[in-house]
Design a protein around this motif. Structure first.
Motif, PDB file in Angstrom:
ATOM      1  N   GLY A   1      45.645  15.738  75.654  1.00  0.00           N
ATOM      2  CA  GLY A   1      46.437  15.588  74.440  1.00  0.00           C
ATOM      3  C   GLY A   1      46.940  16.888  73.853  1.00  0.00           C
ATOM      4  N   ILE A   2      46.869  17.967  74.620  1.00  0.00           N
ATOM      5  CA  ILE A   2      47.259  19.300  74.145  1.00  0.00           C
ATOM      6  C   ILE A   2      48.448  19.781  74.975  1.00  0.00           C
ATOM      7  N   ARG A   3      49.408  20.423  74.325  1.00  0.00           N
ATOM      8  CA  ARG A   3      50.551  20.962  75.058  1.00  0.00           C
ATOM      9  C   ARG A   3      50.724  22.446  74.743  1.00  0.00           C
ATOM     10  N   VAL A   4      51.412  23.129  75.647  1.00  0.00           N
ATOM     11  CA  VAL A   4      51.651  24.563  75.530  1.00  0.00           C
ATOM     12  C   VAL A   4      53.157  24.805  75.604  1.00  0.00           C
ATOM     13  N   VAL A   5      53.646  25.719  74.777  1.00  0.00           N
ATOM     14  CA  VAL A   5      55.062  26.078  74.763  1.00  0.00           C
ATOM     15  C   VAL A   5      55.196  27.588  74.872  1.00  0.00           C
TER      16      VAL A   5
ATOM     17  N   ARG B   1      39.372  16.703  69.497  1.00  0.00           N
ATOM     18  CA  ARG B   1      40.273  15.782  68.787  1.00  0.00           C
ATOM     19  C   ARG B   1      41.357  15.202  69.697  1.00  0.00           C
ATOM     20  N   ARG B   2      41.418  15.702  70.965  1.00  0.00           N
ATOM     21  CA  ARG B   2      42.443  15.259  71.912  1.00  0.00           C
ATOM     22  C   ARG B   2      43.842  15.429  71.318  1.00  0.00           C
ATOM     23  N   SER B   3      44.054  16.584  70.677  1.00  0.00           N
ATOM     24  CA  SER B   3      45.341  16.851  70.053  1.00  0.00           C
ATOM     25  C   SER B   3      45.481  18.342  69.792  1.00  0.00           C
ATOM     26  N   GLY B   4      46.678  18.876  69.992  1.00  0.00           N
ATOM     27  CA  GLY B   4      46.904  20.281  69.673  1.00  0.00           C
ATOM     28  C   GLY B   4      48.154  20.819  70.330  1.00  0.00           C
ATOM     29  N   LEU B   5      48.668  21.898  69.769  1.00  0.00           N
ATOM     30  CA  LEU B   5      49.841  22.585  70.306  1.00  0.00           C
ATOM     31  C   LEU B   5      49.574  24.079  70.280  1.00  0.00           C
ATOM     32  N   ILE B   6      49.840  24.743  71.412  1.00  0.00           N
ATOM     33  CA  ILE B   6      49.706  26.194  71.505  1.00  0.00           C
ATOM     34  C   ILE B   6      51.074  26.772  71.817  1.00  0.00           C
ATOM     35  N   VAL B   7      51.565  27.628  70.934  1.00  0.00           N
ATOM     36  CA  VAL B   7      52.856  28.297  71.132  1.00  0.00           C
ATOM     37  C   VAL B   7      52.576  29.758  71.444  1.00  0.00           C
ATOM     38  N   ASN B   8      52.897  30.169  72.654  1.00  0.00           N
ATOM     39  CA  ASN B   8      52.701  31.553  73.062  1.00  0.00           C
ATOM     40  C   ASN B   8      54.027  32.289  72.995  1.00  0.00           C
TER      41      ASN B   8
ATOM     42  N   ILE C   1      43.148  31.453  72.537  1.00  0.00           N
ATOM     43  CA  ILE C   1      43.243  30.163  73.223  1.00  0.00           C
ATOM     44  C   ILE C   1      41.849  29.595  73.481  1.00  0.00           C
ATOM     45  N   ARG C   2      40.961  30.423  74.018  1.00  0.00           N
ATOM     46  CA  ARG C   2      39.600  29.961  74.316  1.00  0.00           C
ATOM     47  C   ARG C   2      38.853  29.556  73.056  1.00  0.00           C
ATOM     48  N   SER C   3      39.185  30.197  71.931  1.00  0.00           N
ATOM     49  CA  SER C   3      38.482  29.901  70.687  1.00  0.00           C
ATOM     50  C   SER C   3      38.952  28.604  70.032  1.00  0.00           C
ATOM     51  N   VAL C   4      40.252  28.265  70.167  1.00  0.00           N
ATOM     52  CA  VAL C   4      40.755  27.054  69.501  1.00  0.00           C
ATOM     53  C   VAL C   4      40.629  25.809  70.373  1.00  0.00           C
ATOM     54  N   LEU C   5      40.537  25.974  71.678  1.00  0.00           N
ATOM     55  CA  LEU C   5      40.556  24.797  72.554  1.00  0.00           C
ATOM     56  C   LEU C   5      39.379  23.841  72.360  1.00  0.00           C
ATOM     57  N   PRO C   6      38.152  24.298  72.104  1.00  0.00           N
ATOM     58  CA  PRO C   6      37.073  23.314  71.901  1.00  0.00           C
ATOM     59  C   PRO C   6      37.389  22.321  70.781  1.00  0.00           C
ATOM     60  N   ASP C   7      37.933  22.808  69.662  1.00  0.00           N
ATOM     61  CA  ASP C   7      38.302  21.901  68.565  1.00  0.00           C
ATOM     62  C   ASP C   7      39.435  20.970  68.971  1.00  0.00           C
ATOM     63  N   MET C   8      40.437  21.522  69.649  1.00  0.00           N
ATOM     64  CA  MET C   8      41.559  20.686  70.076  1.00  0.00           C
ATOM     65  C   MET C   8      41.115  19.640  71.093  1.00  0.00           C
ATOM     66  N   ARG C   9      40.253  20.045  72.016  1.00  0.00           N
ATOM     67  CA  ARG C   9      39.763  19.085  73.013  1.00  0.00           C
ATOM     68  C   ARG C   9      38.975  17.964  72.358  1.00  0.00           C
TER      69      ARG C   9
ATOM     70  N   ALA D   1      39.545  24.288  56.739  1.00  0.00           N
ATOM     71  CA  ALA D   1      40.615  23.292  56.880  1.00  0.00           C
ATOM     72  C   ALA D   1      40.199  22.072  57.691  1.00  0.00           C
ATOM     73  N   GLY D   2      39.106  22.194  58.429  1.00  0.00           N
ATOM     74  CA  GLY D   2      38.626  21.055  59.205  1.00  0.00           C
ATOM     75  C   GLY D   2      39.193  20.947  60.597  1.00  0.00           C
ATOM     76  N   ARG D   3      40.260  21.704  60.897  1.00  0.00           N
ATOM     77  CA  ARG D   3      40.909  21.565  62.209  1.00  0.00           C
ATOM     78  C   ARG D   3      41.969  22.650  62.379  1.00  0.00           C
ATOM     79  N   ILE D   4      42.403  22.827  63.595  1.00  0.00           N
ATOM     80  CA  ILE D   4      43.563  23.660  63.896  1.00  0.00           C
ATOM     81  C   ILE D   4      44.504  22.802  64.743  1.00  0.00           C
ATOM     82  N   ASP D   5      45.646  22.466  64.187  1.00  0.00           N
ATOM     83  CA  ASP D   5      46.605  21.628  64.905  1.00  0.00           C
ATOM     84  C   ASP D   5      47.521  22.449  65.808  1.00  0.00           C
ATOM     85  N   VAL D   6      47.913  23.635  65.304  1.00  0.00           N
ATOM     86  CA  VAL D   6      48.871  24.471  66.033  1.00  0.00           C
ATOM     87  C   VAL D   6      48.377  25.909  66.029  1.00  0.00           C
ATOM     88  N   LEU D   7      48.361  26.526  67.209  1.00  0.00           N
ATOM     89  CA  LEU D   7      48.100  27.958  67.338  1.00  0.00           C
ATOM     90  C   LEU D   7      49.394  28.636  67.765  1.00  0.00           C
ATOM     91  N   VAL D   8      49.808  29.657  67.011  1.00  0.00           N
ATOM     92  CA  VAL D   8      50.956  30.473  67.406  1.00  0.00           C
ATOM     93  C   VAL D   8      50.433  31.851  67.779  1.00  0.00           C
TER      94      VAL D   8
END
Length: 262
Positions: free
Chosen positions: A162-166, A117-124, A107-115, A66-73
């Motif tokens: 550019g990343i937020r957590v919910v 791109r300076r964009s991302g959302l993590i929903v825990n 979280i540790r696995s997706v953050l390098p890609d999100m960092r 997909a080239g990216r991960i925008d949102v991790l749930v």
């Protein structure tokens, strides 16, 4: 692009179906994806959150495709019911390995890609038990307390990137996780009567609890809406959070014991 863990049933399955139908590109992680039927718009990947290599492989596959991960749930989770005294260290470790360390691995696995791109959302996916413990659910509540602390800290750390957590906080939901909680192997007779009454109360609560689709709709709203760190998933969860914050401690304690048949 959305990556959801634990899509074999319950909240994860409902969220994957809803987001896939809404036009999102969804990847669903499951320990054995060959045993489940993928919903339209959902691509299944093998992902055991208890295994570091499995998680990293799943994330690499998703980014390759997909080239990216925008949102991790972070939805994958297990439960455990029983007295704290009856809970072995091995049982507690197994529960934390999924509910806490599993979330940490993804979280540790997706953050390098999100960092990058300076964009991302993590929903825990937490629980009302993350702020309001229940009798005979001590280790499960402890794992959700840990997720609450981890998430609040993480949001401070990644916000400038550019990343937020919910934190999503459901109350009882009509899923196998709530209804079919694993019991501690050890049995202590002194707790048996109270444990049985508490279990009956939980079953009654689940009978009128929201369906997982309600939680899925909340996740969809979180993805589209303004950021708030804590998001109660339903009316009961909102009420319990308000009571926990503002009601007298003695009143909350009495109400809790009554709710659980004690």
């Amino acid at each position: 692009m959305v990556f959801i863990t634990g899509v074999s049933s319950g909240i994860g399955a409902a969220t994957a179906r809803l987001l896939g139908a809404a036009g999102y590109r969804v990847f669903g992680g499951a320990r054995d994806p060959e045993r489940i039927q993928a919903a339209p718009g959902v691509e299944l990947v093998a992902c055991d959150v208890r295994d570091e290599i499995s998680v990293r492989t799943a994330v690499d596959q998703i980014i390759d495709r997909a080239g990216r991960i925008d949102v991790l749930v972070n939805n994958a989770g297990v439960s455990l019911a029983g007295p704290i005294e009856a809970t072995s260290v091995e049982e507690a470790q197994a529960l934390f390995d999924t509910n806490v360390f599993g979330a940490l691995r993804t979280i540790r696995s997706v953050l390098p890609d999100m960092r990058a791109r300076r964009s991302g959302l993590i929903v825990n996916v937490s629980s009302v038990l993350g702020f309001l413990p229940a009798p005979f659910m001590g280790l499960y509540a402890a794992s959700k307390h840990a997720i609450e602390g981890l998430s609040e800290t993480l949001d401070h750390e990644v916000r400038n990137l550019g990343i937020r957590v919910v934190l999503l906080e459901p109350s009882f939901t009509r899923t196998n996780l709530d209804l079919g909680s694993k019991r501690t192997a050890a049995v202590i007779a002194d707790y048996a009567d109270a444990l049985a009454r508490s279990h009956r109360a939980v079953v009654q609560q689940i009978a009128t609890a929201p369906r997982p689709e309600t939680v899925a709709e909340k996740i969809a709203a979180i993805i589209k809406g303004p950021h708030r760190l804590r998001e109660p998933a339903d009316r009961r969860a909102r009420l319990l959070r308000t009571l926990r914050r503002y009601a007298p401690v003695k009143g909350v304690d009495s109400s809790l014991r009554k709710t659980f048949g004690l």
